[in-house]
Design a protein around this motif. Structure first.
Motif, PDB file in Angstrom:
ATOM      1  N   UNK A  92       0.847  -1.187   0.000  1.00 48.90           N
ATOM      2  CA  UNK A  92       0.000   0.000   0.000  1.00 48.90           C
ATOM      3  C   UNK A  92       0.886   1.242   0.000  1.00 48.90           C
ATOM      4  N   UNK A  93       0.657   2.162  -0.957  1.00 48.64           N
ATOM      5  CA  UNK A  93      -0.348   2.122  -2.012  1.00 48.64           C
ATOM      6  C   UNK A  93      -0.014   1.080  -3.079  1.00 48.64           C
ATOM      7  N   UNK A  94      -1.073   0.513  -3.663  1.00 52.37           N
ATOM      8  CA  UNK A  94      -0.869  -0.525  -4.671  1.00 52.37           C
ATOM      9  C   UNK A  94      -0.090   0.016  -5.871  1.00 52.37           C
ATOM     10  N   UNK A  95      -0.392   1.266  -6.235  1.00 51.40           N
ATOM     11  CA  UNK A  95       0.360   1.955  -7.282  1.00 51.40           C
ATOM     12  C   UNK A  95       1.050   3.159  -6.650  1.00 51.40           C
ATOM     13  N   UNK A  96       2.358   3.075  -6.369  1.00 51.50           N
ATOM     14  CA  UNK A  96       3.055   4.214  -5.764  1.00 51.50           C
ATOM     15  C   UNK A  96       3.088   5.414  -6.704  1.00 51.50           C
ATOM     16  N   UNK A  97       3.177   6.593  -6.109  1.00 55.30           N
ATOM     17  CA  UNK A  97       3.267   7.824  -6.888  1.00 55.30           C
ATOM     18  C   UNK A  97       4.719   8.104  -7.283  1.00 55.30           C
ATOM     19  N   UNK A  98       4.917   9.185  -8.001  1.00 54.20           N
ATOM     20  CA  UNK A  98       6.234   9.667  -8.430  1.00 54.20           C
ATOM     21  C   UNK A  98       7.013   8.614  -9.222  1.00 54.20           C
ATOM     22  N   UNK A  99       6.289   7.720  -9.907  1.00 54.42           N
ATOM     23  CA  UNK A  99       6.935   6.745 -10.782  1.00 54.42           C
ATOM     24  C   UNK A  99       7.705   5.659 -10.067  1.00 54.42           C
ATOM     25  N   UNK A 100       7.406   5.425  -8.807  1.00 49.62           N
ATOM     26  CA  UNK A 100       8.162   4.425  -8.044  1.00 49.62           C
ATOM     27  C   UNK A 100       7.643   3.013  -8.305  1.00 49.62           C
ATOM     28  N   UNK A 101       8.527   2.064  -8.037  1.00 45.82           N
ATOM     29  CA  UNK A 101       8.231   0.671  -8.346  1.00 45.82           C
ATOM     30  C   UNK A 101       7.138   0.110  -7.450  1.00 45.82           C
ATOM     31  N   UNK A 137      10.759  -0.568  -3.449  1.00 39.79           N
ATOM     32  CA  UNK A 137      11.409   0.730  -3.320  1.00 39.79           C
ATOM     33  C   UNK A 137      11.039   1.229  -1.930  1.00 39.79           C
ATOM     34  N   UNK A 138      12.023   1.550  -1.102  1.00 42.93           N
ATOM     35  CA  UNK A 138      11.713   1.949   0.270  1.00 42.93           C
ATOM     36  C   UNK A 138      10.897   3.234   0.337  1.00 42.93           C
ATOM     37  N   UNK A 139      10.798   3.945  -0.794  1.00 49.44           N
ATOM     38  CA  UNK A 139       9.998   5.165  -0.842  1.00 49.44           C
ATOM     39  C   UNK A 139       8.565   4.899  -1.311  1.00 49.44           C
ATOM     40  N   UNK A 140       8.194   3.643  -1.486  1.00 43.31           N
ATOM     41  CA  UNK A 140       6.890   3.351  -2.078  1.00 43.31           C
ATOM     42  C   UNK A 140       5.758   3.256  -1.069  1.00 43.31           C
ATOM     43  N   UNK A 141       6.050   3.351   0.220  1.00 42.53           N
ATOM     44  CA  UNK A 141       4.996   3.265   1.231  1.00 42.53           C
ATOM     45  C   UNK A 141       5.416   3.994   2.487  1.00 42.53           C
ATOM     46  N   UNK A 142       4.984   3.510   3.637  1.00 41.99           N
ATOM     47  CA  UNK A 142       5.351   4.136   4.905  1.00 41.99           C
ATOM     48  C   UNK A 142       6.868   4.185   5.034  1.00 41.99           C
ATOM     49  N   UNK A 143       7.429   5.371   5.159  1.00 41.81           N
ATOM     50  CA  UNK A 143       8.869   5.527   4.952  1.00 41.81           C
ATOM     51  C   UNK A 143       9.485   6.612   5.818  1.00 41.81           C
ATOM     52  N   UNK A 144      10.771   6.448   6.106  1.00 45.51           N
ATOM     53  CA  UNK A 144      11.626   7.543   6.536  1.00 45.51           C
ATOM     54  C   UNK A 144      12.411   8.009   5.314  1.00 45.51           C
ATOM     55  N   UNK A 145      12.369   9.290   5.000  1.00 41.34           N
ATOM     56  CA  UNK A 145      13.332   9.862   4.056  1.00 41.34           C
ATOM     57  C   UNK A 145      14.660   9.982   4.785  1.00 41.34           C
ATOM     58  N   UNK A 146      15.681   9.310   4.280  1.00 41.36           N
ATOM     59  CA  UNK A 146      17.001   9.420   4.876  1.00 41.36           C
ATOM     60  C   UNK A 146      17.729  10.655   4.381  1.00 41.36           C
ATOM     61  N   UNK A 147      18.884  10.923   4.954  1.00 42.39           N
ATOM     62  CA  UNK A 147      19.633  12.127   4.601  1.00 42.39           C
ATOM     63  C   UNK A 147      20.263  12.034   3.217  1.00 42.39           C
TER      64      UNK A 147
END
Length: 366
Positions: free
Chosen positions: A95-104, A126-136
């Motif tokens: 979730x989301x089933x279809x990530x935004x920003x062109x992510x896998x 892609x670690x940015x495709x759902x519940x995430x921490x943006x790293x530095x």
């Protein structure tokens, strides 16, 4: 001969600290156990760093404001646990089933080791495709091309790649402390404020202040007479998860696949989130939050209508972990029922040497 101004100021600070039992951060590297830190407007100039950079914890520091999660503050935060309820804030990995920003898209495969006897999992994500921490390593200060504490793109990928600002530094320290939820979506429903979380909607400092006031919380930093303590972790519910749950799978995918800038009537990724106004920047900095997070895909209103992003300040300049797409629905409901907006929070980032970002793996404890 008159003594240098900075020396005189330091001595005056030492006297004030003695009288008030405070400990003011004056000399870099700062001591995380200090009780007073400079405001955004009073940050020291650091040679070789962009303006407003708070690279203040040492030349080899890659955890930024996680430094504020000291044993003393974590022990104090544990006192927020009253009933022992555990509320996870992690959406399912798909979730989301279809990530935004062109992510896998997340994929999950079951590997058979021995039929009916043993199995493994294989994830592709892609670690940015759902519940995430943006790293530095995720977002640089655009003008200087610098990530947190002087890290460059060449430190992240290529023949000179190394572990500067790697996600594993967070994992080795750990993330735990006192959380504060601002349920802006709940406040908006109560006040008849209508907006679409899937469209550009900047939430101003004044709106957040009124939201906090409605919750019985003064969102100003303690140094200004408010309820926010140094090292608190901020969570803002803007309503994206609520909106996501109300959409059909086709509508979710259509929104996630929008193309364009999202500005001036052009289609594109657009989301509600915090305004990029200067009062928001001052507040986010001066509260000395250890982390900030929200339920929306960008935390800040997207796309920015300024010539900068909050991401640049939060991640690259200040070294503050930034969480996105957390499921805050149950937490908001429980906090409202109990009229309690502070809680203990813990997160276990992935211990991935060289990692850019991580799933949150977070729980709130009430």
């Amino acid at each position: 001969m008159a003594e240098p101004k900075n020396t005189a100021n330091q001595r005056l600070t030492q006297i004030k600290d003695f009288l008030t039992m405070n400990k003011t951060a004056t000399t870099i590297p700062w001591d995380p156990d200090c009780t007073k830190f400079p405001t955004r407007q009073a940050l020291p100039n650091i040679p070789g760093a962009p303006a407003e950079a708070a690279w203040v914890w040492g030349d080899s520091d890659y955890i930024g404001r996680i430094n504020l999660l000291t044993p003393t503050r974590v022990a104090a935060a544990a006192k927020e646990i009253k009933t022992g309820e555990i509320i996870p804030v992690n959406m399912p990995l798909d979730t989301p089933n279809q990530p935004a920003f062109g992510r896998e898209v997340f994929t999950h495969e079951i590997k058979v080791l021995a039929e009916n006897l043993a199995y493994d999992d294989i994830y592709h994500m892609n670690t940015q495709s759902g519940t995430q921490w943006d790293g530095f390593r995720h977002f640089a200060h655009m003008e200087s091309g610098s990530f947190y504490n002087g890290t460059k793109g060449s430190d992240i990928i290529g023949p000179s790649a190394n572990h500067k600002c790697s996600m594993h530094h967070w994992a080795e320290h750990g993330i735990a402390g006192r959380g504060i939820l601002l349920d802006y979506r709940g406040y908006a429903h109560k006040k008849g404020i209508n907006y679409d979380p899937y469209d550009y909607y900047p939430i101003s400092w004044e709106e957040l202040y009124q939201c906090g006031k409605d919750q019985g919380v003064d969102i100003r930093p303690g140094a200004q007479g408010g309820d926010i303590k140094i090292g608190d972790m901020l969570f803002v519910r803007s309503g994206w998860k609520e909106a996501y749950d109300s959409k059909s799978p086709d509508d979710r995918a259509k929104a996630a696949l929008r193309h364009g800038s999202g500005k001036d009537g052009e289609d594109g990724q657009r989301y509600a989130g915090l305004s990029q106004e200067q009062k928001i920047l001052d507040w986010l900095h001066d509260c000395y939050f250890a982390t900030v997070a929200g339920d929306a895909p960008a935390f800040e209103a997207w796309p920015t209508h300024e010539n900068y992003h909050l991401h640049e300040y939060i991640l690259a300049l200040w070294g503050m972990p930034l969480g996105e797409m957390l499921d805050l629905e149950k937490l908001a409901k429980t906090c409202r029922e109990k009229s309690r907006w502070f809680f203990f929070f813990s997160s276990a980032p992935a211990n991935c040497p060289g990692g850019v970002s991580s799933h949150v793996n977070g729980n709130a404890f009430l």
